[in-house]
Design a protein around this motif. Structure first.
Motif, PDB file in Angstrom:
ATOM      1  N   LEU A 181       0.823  -1.338   0.063  1.00 20.55           N
ATOM      2  CA  LEU A 181      -0.011  -0.036   0.078  1.00 20.55           C
ATOM      3  C   LEU A 181       0.824   1.460   0.060  1.00 20.55           C
ATOM      4  CD1 LEU A 181      -2.694  -1.225   2.640  1.00 20.55           C
ATOM      5  CD2 LEU A 181      -3.053  -0.913   0.181  1.00 20.55           C
ATOM      6  N   TRP A 182       2.070   1.148   0.606  1.00 28.82           N
ATOM      7  CA  TRP A 182       2.823   2.352   0.752  1.00 28.82           C
ATOM      8  C   TRP A 182       3.456   2.720  -0.556  1.00 28.82           C
ATOM      9  CZ3 TRP A 182       7.917   3.685  -0.585  1.00 28.82           C
ATOM     10  CH2 TRP A 182       8.478   4.802   0.251  1.00 28.82           C
ATOM     11  N   VAL A 183       3.839   1.557  -1.141  1.00 33.89           N
ATOM     12  CA  VAL A 183       4.516   1.758  -2.664  1.00 33.89           C
ATOM     13  C   VAL A 183       3.585   2.333  -3.572  1.00 33.89           C
ATOM     14  CG1 VAL A 183       5.338   0.450  -4.630  1.00 33.89           C
ATOM     15  CG2 VAL A 183       6.181   0.014  -2.312  1.00 33.89           C
ATOM     16  N   GLY A 184       2.330   1.875  -3.385  1.00 37.88           N
ATOM     17  CA  GLY A 184       1.030   2.311  -4.354  1.00 37.88           C
ATOM     18  C   GLY A 184       0.697   3.782  -4.105  1.00 37.88           C
ATOM     19  N   ALA A 185       0.947   4.214  -2.733  1.00 38.71           N
ATOM     20  CA  ALA A 185       0.857   5.569  -2.620  1.00 38.71           C
ATOM     21  C   ALA A 185       1.945   6.497  -3.292  1.00 38.71           C
ATOM     22  CB  ALA A 185       0.688   5.929  -0.979  1.00 38.71           C
ATOM     23  N   LEU A 186       3.137   5.685  -3.180  1.00 36.41           N
ATOM     24  CA  LEU A 186       4.076   6.286  -3.477  1.00 36.41           C
ATOM     25  C   LEU A 186       4.110   6.747  -5.201  1.00 36.41           C
ATOM     26  CD1 LEU A 186       7.283   7.306  -2.878  1.00 36.41           C
ATOM     27  CD2 LEU A 186       8.015   5.264  -3.759  1.00 36.41           C
ATOM     28  N   ILE A 187       3.805   5.922  -5.859  1.00 41.26           N
ATOM     29  CA  ILE A 187       3.973   5.733  -7.284  1.00 41.26           C
ATOM     30  C   ILE A 187       2.766   6.525  -7.920  1.00 41.26           C
ATOM     31  CG2 ILE A 187       5.726   3.959  -7.447  1.00 41.26           C
ATOM     32  CD1 ILE A 187       3.417   2.224  -8.905  1.00 41.26           C
ATOM     33  N   ASN A 188       1.720   6.426  -7.305  1.00 41.19           N
ATOM     34  CA  ASN A 188       0.481   7.256  -7.639  1.00 41.19           C
ATOM     35  C   ASN A 188      -0.044   8.242  -6.387  1.00 41.19           C
ATOM     36  OD1 ASN A 188      -1.250   4.049  -8.605  1.00 41.19           O
ATOM     37  ND2 ASN A 188      -0.257   5.382  -9.770  1.00 41.19           N
TER      38      ASN A 188
END
Length: 317
Positions: free
Chosen positions: A264-271
């Motif tokens: 979820l953290w990675v998703g928030a980072l790249i989007n």
């Protein structure tokens, strides 16, 4: 399943999200509202089991009053206003200008509470091209006092807990939409997986989450995927300091033994919000994924494709 909010079908919703000097127009969307809190465990004494002598009528009146109160408490714990605006992930921050009267009234109502929150839902595009409202979203908190601006208000929203809508939504007395929701916790979901049919699924998710931060021989200077994405994103940011602010908002990346939260953290980072246009939209897929392994796979695929897009080796568009 498609969610319908008939009371707002004709409501014109116009808003603009802002981060510093950069602004992005948000298309008119149907607005919805829904509020929920985690269920508290409350024990009530059954008057039938006490030594209190009540007549049959008194007993029935008491139980009716008690049941009504229980239902009120349950509603407070499992309902909250929902707004269909943008798909957000935990830790993300959105700055938005709102002019919609119903939305403004919702904000006023929620600001009277100790912790002003409401539910945020996004939309997904099916393979047929049809747009549908998601049944999974996040609880957002109004973190700063709303500011009056251009006949509307400016809001700063911070995404927190994920939730799933249970049952049908309905119109609240104030005019917005409510629906009963169930909050979900990543660790609890993973624990259920471990004790479910596939006991090794979480272990596989942890193994797949490691490469996100491990040194990678395929990356320049053997940096990790996350570090390489940050390097390239800083070269593509909309304004100076955008990525540094994003990292401050998100905090430290969760450890590999918390694969769902790491994904979820990675998703928030790249989007990020507002969008940078350097990655495929993966937030709806992360919110609707049913296993930790699937969440990690979505995040890994998303960040790798974004890196290849930004370094020019495999442009997305």
């Amino acid at each position: 399943m498609k969610i319908s909010f008939p009371f707002l079908a004709s409501l014109a919703f116009s808003s603009t999200s802002h981060v510093g000097a950069f602004s992005t127009s948000i298309s008119p969307r149907t607005t919805k509202i829904n509020s929920t809190l985690n269920v508290c465990h409350t024990t009530f004494i059954n008057p039938r089991s006490t030594h209190l002598r009540l007549s049959s009528d008194d007993d029935d009146d008491f139980m009716a009053s008690l049941n009504s109160r229980i239902e009120q408490v349950k509603n407070l714990e499992t309902k909250c206003p929902l707004v269909v605006l943008d798909c957000m992930l935990p830790r993300q921050v959105m700055k938005i200008q709102v002019k919609n009267p119903l939305f403004i009234e919702l904000v006023r109502t929620q600001m009277e509470k100790e912790t002003p929150t409401f539910g945020m839902l996004g939309m997904a595009i099916l393979s047929t091209g049809e747009k549908v409202n998601l049944r999974t979203g996040v609880e957002v908190e109004i973190t700063e006092k709303p500011l009056v601006a251009d006949e509307g208000i400016m809001l700063v929203l911070k995404a927190g807990r994920r939730f799933i809508i249970e049952g049908e939504v309905e119109d609240a007395e104030q005019g917005w939409t409510e629906g009963r929701v169930r909050y979900v916790d990543s660790e609890e979901q993973e624990e259920e997986e471990i004790h479910g049919g596939d006991r090794m699924s979480v272990a596989r998710a942890i193994m797949k989450a490691k490469p996100l931060t491990d040194p990678n021989a395929n990356m320049e200077n053997n940096v990790s995927l996350v570090d390489r994405w940050i390097e390239l994103a800083k070269q593509n940011e909309r304004k100076p300091g955008q990525i540094d602010q994003l990292l401050e908002d998100l905090g430290e990346i969760p450890p590999e033994d918390k694969p769902s939260e790491r994904a979820l953290w990675v998703g928030a980072l790249i989007n990020p919000l507002p969008a940078m246009g350097v990655a495929m939209e993966i937030r709806p897929a992360l919110l609707t994924a049913t296993t930790a392994e699937k969440r990690v796979e979505v995040a890994y695929d998303g960040i790798l494709k974004s890196i290849k897009h930004m370094d020019g080796s495999s442009p997305l568009w």
